[in-house]
Design a protein around this motif. Structure first.
Motif, PDB file in Angstrom:
ATOM      1  N   GLN A 146       1.140  -1.026  -0.106  1.00 23.93           N
ATOM      2  CA  GLN A 146       0.059  -0.162   0.151  1.00 23.93           C
ATOM      3  C   GLN A 146       0.681   1.211  -0.079  1.00 23.93           C
ATOM      4  N   ARG A 147       0.747   2.053  -1.015  1.00 30.02           N
ATOM      5  CA  ARG A 147       1.749   3.376  -1.210  1.00 30.02           C
ATOM      6  C   ARG A 147       1.382   4.111  -0.255  1.00 30.02           C
ATOM      7  N   THR A 148       2.312   5.234   0.611  1.00 25.70           N
ATOM      8  CA  THR A 148       1.599   5.959   1.503  1.00 25.70           C
ATOM      9  C   THR A 148       1.175   7.769   0.833  1.00 25.70           C
ATOM     10  N   THR A 149       0.013   7.287   1.559  1.00 23.27           N
ATOM     11  CA  THR A 149      -0.485   8.487   0.994  1.00 23.27           C
ATOM     12  C   THR A 149      -0.211   9.844   1.687  1.00 23.27           C
ATOM     13  N   ILE A 150      -1.107  11.150   1.668  1.00 24.78           N
ATOM     14  CA  ILE A 150      -0.030  12.685   1.761  1.00 24.78           C
ATOM     15  C   ILE A 150      -0.823  13.459   0.899  1.00 24.78           C
ATOM     16  N   LEU A 151      -0.856  14.139   1.974  1.00 27.10           N
ATOM     17  CA  LEU A 151      -1.795  15.806   2.455  1.00 27.10           C
ATOM     18  C   LEU A 151      -0.848  16.711   1.668  1.00 27.10           C
ATOM     19  N   LEU A 152      -0.972  17.739   0.557  1.00 25.09           N
ATOM     20  CA  LEU A 152      -0.307  18.846   0.347  1.00 25.09           C
ATOM     21  C   LEU A 152      -1.490  20.371   1.146  1.00 25.09           C
ATOM     22  N   ILE A 153      -0.580  20.928   2.318  1.00 24.13           N
ATOM     23  CA  ILE A 153      -1.083  21.839   2.754  1.00 24.13           C
ATOM     24  C   ILE A 153       0.216  23.566   2.181  1.00 24.13           C
ATOM     25  N   ILE A 163      -3.315  12.685  -1.869  1.00 26.63           N
ATOM     26  CA  ILE A 163      -5.605  12.679  -2.211  1.00 26.63           C
ATOM     27  C   ILE A 163      -5.253  13.810  -1.731  1.00 26.63           C
ATOM     28  N   GLY A 164      -4.364  15.131  -1.569  1.00 30.70           N
ATOM     29  CA  GLY A 164      -5.353  15.901  -1.724  1.00 30.70           C
ATOM     30  C   GLY A 164      -4.659  17.431  -1.469  1.00 30.70           C
ATOM     31  N   GLN A 165      -5.172  17.987  -1.823  1.00 32.11           N
ATOM     32  CA  GLN A 165      -4.112  19.769  -1.935  1.00 32.11           C
ATOM     33  C   GLN A 165      -5.196  21.503  -1.294  1.00 32.11           C
ATOM     34  N   SER A 166      -4.169  21.665  -0.226  1.00 27.61           N
ATOM     35  CA  SER A 166      -5.308  23.061   0.384  1.00 27.61           C
ATOM     36  C   SER A 166      -4.450  23.973   0.187  1.00 27.61           C
ATOM     37  N   GLY A 175      -6.635  23.077   4.879  1.00 25.47           N
ATOM     38  CA  GLY A 175      -6.185  22.069   5.390  1.00 25.47           C
ATOM     39  C   GLY A 175      -5.974  20.783   7.007  1.00 25.47           C
ATOM     40  N   TYR A 176      -6.655  21.800   8.018  1.00 22.94           N
ATOM     41  CA  TYR A 176      -6.901  21.019   8.488  1.00 22.94           C
ATOM     42  C   TYR A 176      -8.315  20.715   8.503  1.00 22.94           C
ATOM     43  N   GLN A 177      -9.785  20.741   7.243  1.00 24.46           N
ATOM     44  CA  GLN A 177     -10.726  19.881   6.841  1.00 24.46           C
ATOM     45  C   GLN A 177     -10.610  18.741   6.790  1.00 24.46           C
ATOM     46  N   ALA A 178      -9.729  19.117   5.524  1.00 24.62           N
ATOM     47  CA  ALA A 178      -9.449  17.598   4.749  1.00 24.62           C
ATOM     48  C   ALA A 178      -8.681  17.059   5.227  1.00 24.62           C
ATOM     49  N   PHE A 179      -7.380  16.978   5.667  1.00 28.33           N
ATOM     50  CA  PHE A 179      -7.251  16.605   6.834  1.00 28.33           C
ATOM     51  C   PHE A 179      -8.091  15.122   7.581  1.00 28.33           C
ATOM     52  N   GLN A 220      -8.011  11.942   6.144  1.00 25.68           N
ATOM     53  CA  GLN A 220      -6.844  10.455   7.729  1.00 25.68           C
ATOM     54  C   GLN A 220      -5.625  10.390   6.942  1.00 25.68           C
ATOM     55  N   PRO A 221      -4.939  11.375   5.774  1.00 23.12           N
ATOM     56  CA  PRO A 221      -3.573  10.791   5.056  1.00 23.12           C
ATOM     57  C   PRO A 221      -2.609  10.380   5.828  1.00 23.12           C
ATOM     58  N   LYS A 222      -1.741   9.835   5.624  1.00 23.99           N
ATOM     59  CA  LYS A 222      -1.022   8.880   6.655  1.00 23.99           C
ATOM     60  C   LYS A 222       0.181  10.418   6.903  1.00 23.99           C
ATOM     61  N   VAL A 223       0.839  11.222   5.853  1.00 26.16           N
ATOM     62  CA  VAL A 223       1.376  12.309   5.472  1.00 26.16           C
ATOM     63  C   VAL A 223       0.807  13.743   5.252  1.00 26.16           C
ATOM     64  N   CYS A 224       1.044  14.377   6.085  1.00 26.05           N
ATOM     65  CA  CYS A 224       0.356  16.263   5.475  1.00 26.05           C
ATOM     66  C   CYS A 224       1.699  16.990   5.683  1.00 26.05           C
ATOM     67  N   ILE A 225       1.868  17.058   4.914  1.00 26.43           N
ATOM     68  CA  ILE A 225       3.792  18.642   3.565  1.00 26.43           C
ATOM     69  C   ILE A 225       2.735  19.968   4.490  1.00 26.43           C
ATOM     70  N   ILE A 226       3.023  20.459   4.927  1.00 23.71           N
ATOM     71  CA  ILE A 226       2.956  21.614   5.491  1.00 23.71           C
ATOM     72  C   ILE A 226       3.404  23.084   5.310  1.00 23.71           C
ATOM     73  N   ASP A 227       2.773  24.503   4.541  1.00 23.26           N
ATOM     74  CA  ASP A 227       3.917  25.476   4.760  1.00 23.26           C
ATOM     75  C   ASP A 227       3.590  26.051   5.672  1.00 23.26           C
ATOM     76  N   LEU A 228       4.496  27.333   6.381  1.00 23.87           N
ATOM     77  CA  LEU A 228       3.978  27.849   7.390  1.00 23.87           C
ATOM     78  C   LEU A 228       2.943  29.362   7.396  1.00 23.87           C
ATOM     79  N   THR A 229       3.453  30.178   6.404  1.00 20.69           N
ATOM     80  CA  THR A 229       3.190  31.050   5.484  1.00 20.69           C
ATOM     81  C   THR A 229       2.053  31.316   4.625  1.00 20.69           C
TER      82      THR A 229
END
Length: 217
Positions: A4-11, A33-36, A42-46, A50-59
């Motif tokens: 199973q591939r690692t699922t990722i959400l990009l914020i 599996i998603g972008q915000s 991004g919080y609602q998308a999480f 329910q991604p395995k990893v979230c990649i989040i920008d700060l600004t």
């Protein structure tokens, strides 16, 4: 057998960057599996994805990335968050880690570093980009030096002897001071160094080369 591939959400609020990340990550075998484009979405998308990893920008517009990290980690203690930011400041990196992020890299990093960081965070291992790790290590050393420099001559002497394992009575005899005076110096020394633990004193003394760690042969 397919793994199973690692699922990722990009914020991230930059659409072009998100698309670039998606192409890079999917070419490395991950599944985006998603972008915000902002922290609230991004919080609602999480919650929804329910991604395995979230990649989040700060600004980002609105509440910002740090608040997004906080809210996600408060909701899910097992959330695996990798911060990918343009900022190299140690204050932001340390704050993100304190809030629950498992990794911190900068947007100037190579694609190999991004992939390695995602793999580490997916496996619940902390990851710091080299430039961030160096900055944090240097800041900690500077803070340690500043704390030690704040000690008086007598407090420093007590610091060294406590680190060497001497008792109040032994220090008292060595410095020809009353035990109560030595105890006061020890209390002041530990307060200035911000600790109440003997292990911390020993570690600090070893770190600055005042005493040598025992050889484990």
């Amino acid at each position: 057998m397919n793994k199973q591939r690692t699922t990722i959400l990009l914020i991230d609020d930059h659409a072009i960057l998100r698309e670039g990340y998606q192409q890079l990550l999917e070419s490395a075998g991950f599944e985006v599996i998603g972008q915000s484009g902002n922290a609230e979405d991004g919080y609602q998308a999480f919650i929804a994805l329910q991604p395995k990893v979230c990649i989040i920008d700060l600004t980002m517009p609105g509440t910002g990335g740090l608040e997004c990290v906080r809210r996600i980690c408060n909701r899910d203690k097992d959330a695996r968050i990798l911060v990918c930011s343009m900022h190299e400041e140690t204050t932001l990196a340390m704050r993100a880690l304190e809030l629950g992020a498992m990794g911190y890299i900068t947007k100037s990093c190579s694609s190999d570093v991004l992939i390695e960081a995602v793999k580490s965070v997916a496996e619940k291992r902390h990851y710091l980009g080299a430039e961030v790790a160096r900055s944090i290590a240097m800041e900690k050393l500077i803070k340690t030096d500043q704390k030690i420099d704040s000690l008086s001559h007598q407090e420093f002497a007590v610091f060294r002897m406590v680190a060497e394992g001497l008792s109040i009575e032994e220090i008292s005899k060595s410095l020809t001071l009353a035990p109560k005076t030595v105890s006061n110096y020890k209390t002041n020394m530990m307060r200035k160094l911000g600790t109440t633990k003997l292990a911390d004193i020993i570690f600090l003394a070893q770190k600055i080369g005042l005493i040598h760690p025992p050889n484990n042969q």
